[in-house]
Design a protein around this motif. Structure first.
Motif, mmCIF file in Angstrom:
data_model
loop_
_atom_site.group_PDB
_atom_site.id
_atom_site.type_symbol
_atom_site.label_atom_id
_atom_site.label_comp_id
_atom_site.label_asym_id
_atom_site.label_seq_id
_atom_site.Cartn_x
_atom_site.Cartn_y
_atom_site.Cartn_z
ATOM 1 N N HIS A 85 0.816 -1.216 0.000
ATOM 2 C CA HIS A 85 0.000 0.000 0.000
ATOM 3 C C HIS A 85 0.855 1.274 0.000
ATOM 4 C CE1 HIS A 85 0.628 -0.594 4.361
ATOM 5 N NE2 HIS A 85 0.555 0.712 4.430
ATOM 6 N N ASP A 86 2.172 1.143 0.213
ATOM 7 C CA ASP A 86 3.056 2.307 0.152
ATOM 8 C C ASP A 86 3.445 2.678 -1.274
ATOM 9 O OD1 ASP A 86 3.056 2.650 2.866
ATOM 10 O OD2 ASP A 86 4.924 1.570 3.195
ATOM 11 N N VAL A 87 3.137 1.809 -2.228
ATOM 12 C CA VAL A 87 3.503 2.048 -3.627
ATOM 13 C C VAL A 87 2.280 2.551 -4.369
ATOM 14 C CG1 VAL A 87 4.295 0.969 -5.757
ATOM 15 C CG2 VAL A 87 5.264 0.276 -3.564
ATOM 16 N N HIS A 88 2.439 3.681 -5.024
ATOM 17 C CA HIS A 88 1.349 4.228 -5.833
ATOM 18 C C HIS A 88 1.555 3.751 -7.263
ATOM 19 C CE1 HIS A 88 0.194 6.770 -2.501
ATOM 20 N NE2 HIS A 88 1.469 7.102 -2.362
ATOM 21 N N GLY A 89 0.594 3.028 -7.784
ATOM 22 C CA GLY A 89 0.714 2.502 -9.139
ATOM 23 C C GLY A 89 0.895 0.996 -9.121
ATOM 24 N N ASP A 90 1.398 0.464 -10.208
ATOM 25 C CA ASP A 90 1.541 -0.978 -10.391
ATOM 26 C C ASP A 90 2.762 -1.503 -9.646
ATOM 27 O OD1 ASP A 90 1.508 -3.585 -11.234
ATOM 28 O OD2 ASP A 90 1.602 -3.113 -13.370
ATOM 29 N N VAL A 91 2.536 -2.404 -8.708
ATOM 30 C CA VAL A 91 3.613 -2.984 -7.913
ATOM 31 C C VAL A 91 4.575 -3.773 -8.799
ATOM 32 C CG1 VAL A 91 4.110 -4.625 -6.047
ATOM 33 C CG2 VAL A 91 2.197 -3.050 -5.839
ATOM 34 N N MET A 92 4.107 -4.336 -9.885
ATOM 35 C CA MET A 92 4.954 -5.131 -10.777
ATOM 36 C C MET A 92 6.045 -4.283 -11.426
ATOM 37 S SD MET A 92 3.928 -8.093 -10.248
ATOM 38 C CE MET A 92 4.909 -8.933 -11.459
ATOM 39 N N LEU A 93 5.897 -2.969 -11.404
ATOM 40 C CA LEU A 93 6.925 -2.097 -11.980
ATOM 41 C C LEU A 93 8.196 -2.080 -11.146
ATOM 42 C CD1 LEU A 93 4.742 0.933 -13.104
ATOM 43 C CD2 LEU A 93 5.698 -0.886 -14.528
ATOM 44 N N LEU A 94 8.148 -2.636 -9.930
ATOM 45 C CA LEU A 94 9.327 -2.639 -9.063
ATOM 46 C C LEU A 94 10.353 -3.682 -9.471
ATOM 47 C CD1 LEU A 94 7.713 -2.174 -5.556
ATOM 48 C CD2 LEU A 94 8.863 -0.462 -6.957
ATOM 49 N N SER A 95 9.934 -4.766 -10.106
ATOM 50 C CA SER A 95 10.872 -5.848 -10.425
ATOM 51 C C SER A 95 12.028 -5.407 -11.329
ATOM 52 C CB SER A 95 10.139 -7.049 -11.008
ATOM 53 O OG SER A 95 9.457 -6.700 -12.186
ATOM 54 N N PRO A 96 11.836 -4.507 -12.300
ATOM 55 C CA PRO A 96 12.993 -4.080 -13.108
ATOM 56 C C PRO A 96 14.005 -3.214 -12.353
ATOM 57 C CG PRO A 96 10.940 -3.602 -14.261
ATOM 58 C CD PRO A 96 10.591 -4.005 -12.866
ATOM 59 N N LEU A 97 13.699 -2.833 -11.122
ATOM 60 C CA LEU A 97 14.622 -2.001 -10.366
ATOM 61 C C LEU A 97 15.865 -2.769 -9.924
ATOM 62 C CD1 LEU A 97 12.184 0.060 -8.135
ATOM 63 C CD2 LEU A 97 13.291 0.752 -10.255
ATOM 64 N N ALA A 98 15.771 -4.081 -9.834
ATOM 65 C CA ALA A 98 16.945 -4.884 -9.469
ATOM 66 C C ALA A 98 18.009 -4.667 -10.537
ATOM 67 C CB ALA A 98 16.578 -6.347 -9.356
ATOM 68 N N GLY A 99 19.190 -4.284 -10.128
ATOM 69 C CA GLY A 99 20.281 -3.997 -11.047
ATOM 70 C C GLY A 99 20.446 -2.519 -11.353
ATOM 71 N N ALA A 100 19.483 -1.691 -10.921
ATOM 72 C CA ALA A 100 19.586 -0.249 -11.161
ATOM 73 C C ALA A 100 20.679 0.346 -10.273
ATOM 74 C CB ALA A 100 18.254 0.432 -10.875
ATOM 75 N N GLN A 101 21.340 1.378 -10.778
ATOM 76 C CA GLN A 101 22.411 2.034 -10.045
ATOM 77 C C GLN A 101 21.860 3.231 -9.280
ATOM 78 O OE1 GLN A 101 25.621 3.470 -12.468
ATOM 79 N NE2 GLN A 101 27.030 3.473 -10.753
ATOM 80 N N VAL A 102 22.272 3.381 -8.027
ATOM 81 C CA VAL A 102 21.858 4.524 -7.200
ATOM 82 C C VAL A 102 22.699 5.723 -7.603
ATOM 83 C CG1 VAL A 102 21.664 5.432 -4.861
ATOM 84 C CG2 VAL A 102 21.212 3.005 -5.293
ATOM 85 N N SER A 103 22.036 6.795 -8.027
ATOM 86 C CA SER A 103 22.778 7.991 -8.426
ATOM 87 C C SER A 103 22.803 9.035 -7.311
ATOM 88 C CB SER A 103 22.196 8.591 -9.703
ATOM 89 O OG SER A 103 20.833 8.913 -9.524
ATOM 90 N N ALA A 104 21.783 9.036 -6.435
ATOM 91 C CA ALA A 104 21.753 10.014 -5.340
ATOM 92 C C ALA A 104 20.792 9.542 -4.259
ATOM 93 C CB ALA A 104 21.332 11.383 -5.860
ATOM 94 N N VAL A 105 21.004 10.061 -3.069
ATOM 95 C CA VAL A 105 20.101 9.815 -1.937
ATOM 96 C C VAL A 105 19.674 11.175 -1.424
ATOM 97 C CG1 VAL A 105 19.870 8.857 0.387
ATOM 98 C CG2 VAL A 105 21.299 7.688 -1.305
ATOM 99 N N ARG A 106 18.364 11.353 -1.252
ATOM 100 C CA ARG A 106 17.868 12.614 -0.705
ATOM 101 C C ARG A 106 16.710 12.328 0.234
ATOM 102 N NH1 ARG A 106 13.301 14.429 -3.476
ATOM 103 N NH2 ARG A 106 12.896 13.328 -5.410
ATOM 104 N N ARG A 107 16.309 13.339 0.930
ATOM 105 C CA ARG A 107 15.215 13.237 1.876
ATOM 106 C C ARG A 107 14.051 14.057 1.373
ATOM 107 N NH1 ARG A 107 13.628 16.529 5.522
ATOM 108 N NH2 ARG A 107 15.500 17.808 5.451
ATOM 109 N N GLY A 108 12.864 13.480 1.383
ATOM 110 C CA GLY A 108 11.630 14.200 1.075
ATOM 111 C C GLY A 108 10.755 14.158 2.307
ATOM 112 N N GLY A 109 10.865 15.160 3.157
ATOM 113 C CA GLY A 109 10.156 15.120 4.434
ATOM 114 C C GLY A 109 10.745 14.018 5.290
#
Length: 64
Positions: A32-56
């Protein structure tokens, strides 16, 4: 819920450690924390982190 200074402290630590690294896997604990299609998360494996920031009180990983 963590306080804002605690979130900033964690974000600073992650900024020093994560940029340039790749995600090995994505584990979704609360769908319930994901807005949209949960299946879109699977391609994230292998993605490179370019930055870390805080939003609130949320940590945001920017992926490249």
């Amino acid at each position: 819920m963590p306080e804002l200074p605690e979130v900033e402290t964690v974000a600073r630590g992650l900024r020093a450690a994560l940029p340039g690294r790749r995600l090995l896997a994505v584990d979704l604990r609360r769908a319930h924390d994901v807005h949209g299609d949960v299946m879109l998360l699977s391609p994230l494996a292998g993605a490179q982190v370019s930055a870390v920031r805080r939003g609130g009180k949320y940590l945001v990983l920017e992926l490249g």
